[in-house]
Design an enzyme around this catalytic site. Structure first.
Site, short mmCIF file in Angstrom:
data_model
loop_
_atom_site.label_atom_id
_atom_site.label_comp_id
_atom_site.label_asym_id
_atom_site.label_seq_id
_atom_site.Cartn_x
_atom_site.Cartn_y
_atom_site.Cartn_z
N ARG A 52 60.70 27.50 32.24
CA ARG A 52 61.52 28.18 32.95
C ARG A 52 62.39 28.36 33.64
O ARG A 52 64.07 27.75 33.25
CB ARG A 52 60.44 28.41 33.76
N ALA A 54 65.91 31.42 33.94
CA ALA A 54 66.71 32.55 32.87
C ALA A 54 67.71 31.45 32.10
O ALA A 54 67.24 31.76 31.31
CB ALA A 54 67.00 33.69 34.10
N GLN A 205 56.82 27.67 42.49
CA GLN A 205 58.47 26.85 41.99
C GLN A 205 59.02 26.53 43.20
O GLN A 205 60.18 25.16 42.65
CB GLN A 205 59.20 27.91 41.19
N ASP A 246 67.62 36.55 37.36
CA ASP A 246 67.24 36.94 35.93
C ASP A 246 67.92 38.23 35.37
O ASP A 246 67.73 37.46 33.65
CB ASP A 246 65.19 37.29 36.27
N ASN A 256 65.20 39.09 40.51
CA ASN A 256 65.19 37.91 40.88
C ASN A 256 63.47 37.97 41.57
O ASN A 256 62.60 38.83 41.47
CB ASN A 256 65.66 37.35 41.93
N LYS A 257 62.70 35.95 41.37
CA LYS A 257 61.77 36.17 41.16
C LYS A 257 60.69 36.79 42.37
O LYS A 257 61.47 36.87 43.56
CB LYS A 257 61.49 34.77 42.09
#
Ligand code: MRU
Length: 368
Positions: A52, A54, A205, A246, A256-257
């Site tokens: 995982r 990007a 993460q 990402d 992003n996350k």
């Protein structure tokens, strides 16, 4: 970067030309290398988040195209086979633009060549994208380092506190990471740094991957619950935020996350500089408006309802919610450019704006 004192990349080819990756679903508790034997196992590894982040997703998909080009030669219609494989790889996860960026490049080059030459050429291209990614990360590290150095002038007697979200570390790339690259550069230069690591629900993460890799490199860090950052900023305990992306639009909006936007709001309210490390492979120069144009991945609600951990003996999952409570799992959010202090790219730092990106990447914008 190192795991148990051994240098690793996140993806490599074995001597027998098999694609090898670190199974990131098991870290930090177990270190296992997984072999990806064919295109469908690459698609599954990306979708299930064996790999995982990007940049790593993009490079893994490029190696997937290499495997697909070999499989295509066993097929009656190699071109149709390769096009279908490219489509399957592209749709494994929607938000990170690196995936389509890598697959499109290989597909367009291979389609102009005779199929017999595909495997050799595809492998060269995948290795090139991998090498380029390491170069981008190192360059972002060098370009971001002066931000940390400048903070040491203001605070000469203490560590610089940097907050990061999710894992934009080397495990999300091939080496060095994006957001972590300036941190690793500073640490190796002997500059005292301390990293606040957002746990990053639902898949954690930050707690599992960022904490692990910083620990393996000896970088001081503290894991915090996702809701802690605002409090720390109000109390002067964060000097700088650096996150990854990402997909960043040509106008500087940043996907992003999930949760990144809330950190950006808190940083803005507390005048804490908020930087995004964005290699050009994560910039979608076709898009103008992040909120309406960036596809946001929605994942299985069970990732919110269940949590994975180590029970002292083995990896296990437990249910957090009432069994029948509905949950929703948006993977990413969009931080508008106005909340971003700057983009750290492989070509330097610019404002999160079309003018800023145009200054660094003029060839990616139409002449007008
Ligand atoms: O869902 P993930 O783990 O793939 O999300 C990763 C992130 O959001 C990272 O911040 C992003 O990919 C940048 S990675 C260098």
């Amino acid at each position: 970067m190192r795991i148990h004192h051994q240098p690793y990349h996140t993806i490599w080819l074995s001597e027998a030309h098999k694609v090898q990756v670190i199974d990131q679903r098991l870290l930090p508790h177990r270190f296992e290398v997984k072999q990806l034997a064919d295109t469908s196992s690459v698609v599954t590894a990306i979708a299930d988040m064996v790999v995982r982040g990007a940049p790593l997703i993009g490079v893994t998909a490029a190696f997937g195209m290499y495997l697909a080009s070999k499989e295509a030669l066993q097929n009656n219609d190699p071109k149709a086979y390769l096009q279908l494989a490219a489509q399957q790889l592209r749709s494994a996860r929607p938000t990170a633009v690196n995936l389509a960026w890598a697959v499109d490049q290989l597909e367009s080059i291979l389609m102009k060549l005779p199929p017999a030459s595909w495997p050799e050429r595809a492998l060269e291209l995948a290795e090139q994208l991998k090498a380029d990614d390491i170069g981008y990360s190192e360059a972002m590290g060098e370009n971001g380092l002066p931000l940390i150095e400048a903070l040491t002038q203001q605070h000469p007697n203490r560590a610089i506190n940097i907050l990061t979200h999710c894992n934009a570390g080397w495990l999300a790339t091939i080496d060095w990471g994006t957001a972590t690259a300036p941190i690793y550069k500073a640490h190796r230069k002997g500059i005292p740094v301390h990293v606040w690591v957002d746990e990053t629900r639902p898949r954690n993460q930050g707690a599992s991957l960022t904490a692990f890799e910083l620990g393996q490199e000896g970088v001081p860090h503290t894991v915090i619950a996702d809701n802690t950052g605002g409090h720390l900023m109000q109390h002067g305990m964060v000097d700088l935020v650096i996150v990854g992306t990402d997909r960043t639009t040509a106008t500087g909006d940043v996907a992003n996350k999930i949760g990144t936007y809330l950190k950006a709001l808190a940083a803005f309210d507390n005048q804490v500089p908020f930087y995004v490390a964005a290699p050009s492979s994560s910039i979608d120069f076709q898009l103008q408006d992040g909120l309406s144009e960036i596809p946001i991945e929605t994942r299985d609600a069970n990732e919110v309802k269940w949590i994975q951990g180590w029970d002292g003996d083995r990896l296990t999952k437990v249910l957090l919610t009432p069994e029948d409570s509905p949950a929703v799992n948006y993977g990413f959010d969009v931080t508008p450019a106005r909340l971003v202090t700057g983009l750290i790219t492989e070509r330097g730092i610019c404002t999160a704006s079309e003018a800023g990106l145009r200054g660094l990447f003029p060839e990616r914008f139409p002449n007008d």
